[in-house]
Scaffold this active site. Structure first.
Site, PDB file in Angstrom:
ATOM      1  N   GLU A  63     -29.515  31.045 -17.951  1.00  0.00           N
ATOM      2  CA  GLU A  63     -29.294  32.454 -18.293  1.00  0.00           C
ATOM      3  C   GLU A  63     -30.014  32.830 -19.582  1.00  0.00           C
ATOM      4  OE1 GLU A  63     -25.545  35.442 -19.419  1.00  0.00           O
ATOM      5  OE2 GLU A  63     -25.220  33.305 -19.035  1.00  0.00           O
ATOM      6  N   LYS A 112     -31.313  35.678 -22.664  1.00  0.00           N
ATOM      7  CA  LYS A 112     -30.753  36.741 -23.484  1.00  0.00           C
ATOM      8  C   LYS A 112     -31.859  37.290 -24.369  1.00  0.00           C
ATOM      9  CE  LYS A 112     -26.654  37.940 -26.183  1.00  0.00           C
ATOM     10  NZ  LYS A 112     -25.334  37.478 -26.642  1.00  0.00           N
ATOM     11  N   HIS A 166     -24.198  38.123 -13.787  1.00  0.00           N
ATOM     12  CA  HIS A 166     -23.093  38.443 -14.670  1.00  0.00           C
ATOM     13  C   HIS A 166     -23.049  39.961 -14.772  1.00  0.00           C
ATOM     14  CE1 HIS A 166     -22.404  34.421 -17.021  1.00  0.00           C
ATOM     15  NE2 HIS A 166     -22.157  34.333 -15.728  1.00  0.00           N
ATOM     16  N   ASP A 218     -25.289  43.902 -26.237  1.00  0.00           N
ATOM     17  CA  ASP A 218     -24.539  43.054 -25.297  1.00  0.00           C
ATOM     18  C   ASP A 218     -23.070  43.008 -25.709  1.00  0.00           C
ATOM     19  OD1 ASP A 218     -23.878  41.209 -23.333  1.00  0.00           O
ATOM     20  OD2 ASP A 218     -24.338  39.517 -24.621  1.00  0.00           O
TER      21      ASP A 218
END
Length: 419
Positions: free
Chosen positions: A227, A229, A287, A295
């Site tokens: 994942e 970011k 997600h 976020d």
């Protein structure tokens, strides 16, 4: 509405959708077969049960002080059961490693399947699948803001061993529960100000991941996901695990790719990325969250992007390749209500997508009839999908409409208020 009124409204809606070539019974069957993975960390503000001294870190914040946060695994499981009773359809539960349920402190590189056996036995009773996440934050060895990309080999090896141990736990979930566990790897690694060397941390991260994921595990039981970011608190200038890094890693290593709706620039949306990455990555994990300016992981709303995410999955027939999970933590409201609101909204968006006249829309598009396409898209928003949702709730014996709030308020007064 009474039961008879709900059924009558559904029958009328069914006839309306038939005019557009949509079979509502088939849509409901698909909805019932599609699980939403509900994240455990909404129930206790991402604290976990590893140790009372564990402090939240890694650019994660849960704001608010609503009473009643779960303080033990049993309390958290009871709270989730309450939420399940108010949410229709198929569910899964997503656990982080810090939600260990052991009788003694266990360091993260030493965690084993038996430390999560109570979760597995509970999941069996509830008829749930479990997903898992190694926890690479809220730990002294993450205080530098670096974990798998840390220049110190000893620290890096600690986190590699934690990921390895987590994979065995995830595999255990899959074998015991008969459904593959998605294990998602997210790290907080980054820098507050502009780095001189952007390449070396990424080279170390790739090497660490290769070592951690080297053992082959049957995907029937376990699937690795990575994942990305864009930035985080304390990592505003540079994130090691960027979107480009993890997309390339997933495509070349054969892992799943996790797209988090809050991990991109405010002008970016993951709904536009789903079809693109599906050409190069076989398995996707989502997600679903609601970012507000950053976020911030607000409770999922029935907003345009949530609906667009579900439409992309359905329109492109990706339901068998996409694992839908949620990720939010709001400590300013009743935490059980947050689960109920967010999960029901995700399911509503999925149902609305399943009820869209996709074939008619594609036919118009392929004929370059963009007038019909636009008109039908807009008219479809007004079709009586809500009557189908109410019927879905009735079928699953959960409250229809806002009636669930009374159960939540009663639980808060009798259970949460005593904590």
């Amino acid at each position: 509405m009474s039961k008879d009124q709900i059924i009558s409204a559904y029958e009328q809606a069914k006839k309306t959708f038939e005019k557009y070539g949509v079979n509502t019974d088939q849509a409901l069957e698909l909805l019932n077969q599609t699980p939403i993975s509900m994240h455990c960390w909404q129930g206790d503000d991402v604290r976990g049960f590893e140790s009372p001294e564990t402090a939240l870190s890694g650019g994660i914040q849960a704001t608010g002080n609503h009473p009643g946060a779960a303080k033990t695994p049993d309390q958290l499981r009871a709270d989730m059961e309450k939420a399940f009773s108010l949410i229709p359809g198929k569910k899964r539960v997503n656990l982080h490693a810090i939600y260990i349920d052991a009788d003694e402190f266990v360091e993260r590189d030493q965690i084993k399947p038996e430390h999560f056996d109570r979760w597995v036995q509970w999941a069996k009773k509830q008829g749930l699948g479990l997903d898992f996440n190694p926890t690479l934050f809220s730990h002294p060895k993450a205080d530098d803001g670096l974990t798998l990309s840390h220049p110190n080999e000893e620290i890096r090896q600690f986190w590699i061993e934690h990921v390895k141990a987590s994979r065995k736990i995830s595999e255990y979930f899959g074998r015991e529960l008969g459904t593959a566990s998605f294990m998602n790897i997210w790290i907080p690694d980054g820098m507050k100000d502009q780095p001189v060397d952007r390449l070396s941390p990424r080279a170390r991260l790739a090497d660490s991941l290769d070592k951690a994921l080297a053992e082959k595990i049957d995907p029937t039981f376990h699937k690795d996901a990575v994942e990305s970011k864009l930035f985080g608190i304390g990592a505003e200038a540079y994130t090691v695990g960027s979107n480009e890094f993890y997309l390339a890693y997933a495509a070349t290593r054969g892992t799943a790719l996790c797209l988090d709706a809050g991990h991109f620039h405010p002008t970016e949306v993951i709904s536009d990325k789903i079809s693109a990455v599906s050409l190069y990555v076989n398995d996707l994990q989502l997600h679903v969250t609601r970012p507000v300016r950053w976020d911030s992981d607000h409770v999922v709303s029935f907003d345009d992007e949530t609906q667009a995410i579900m439409r992309e999955i359905v329109r492109n027939k990706l339901l068998d390749r996409v694992a839908i999970g949620l990720d939010f933590f709001d400590a300013s409201i009743n935490r059980i209500a947050a689960w109920v609101i967010g999960t029901r909204n995700a399911q509503k968006a999925l149902l609305k997508a399943l009820l869209e006249p996709v074939e008619a829309l594609k036919t118009a598009e392929q004929a370059f009839d963009y007038t019909t396409r636009l008109g039908l898209i807009e008219e479809a928003h007004s079709l009586p999908w809500a009557a189908v949702w109410d019927y879905h709730c009735l079928q699953n014996e959960v409250p229809v409409g806002f009636d669930w709030i009374n159960d939540v308020k009663d639980y808060e007064a009798t259970i949460l208020a005593t904590r």
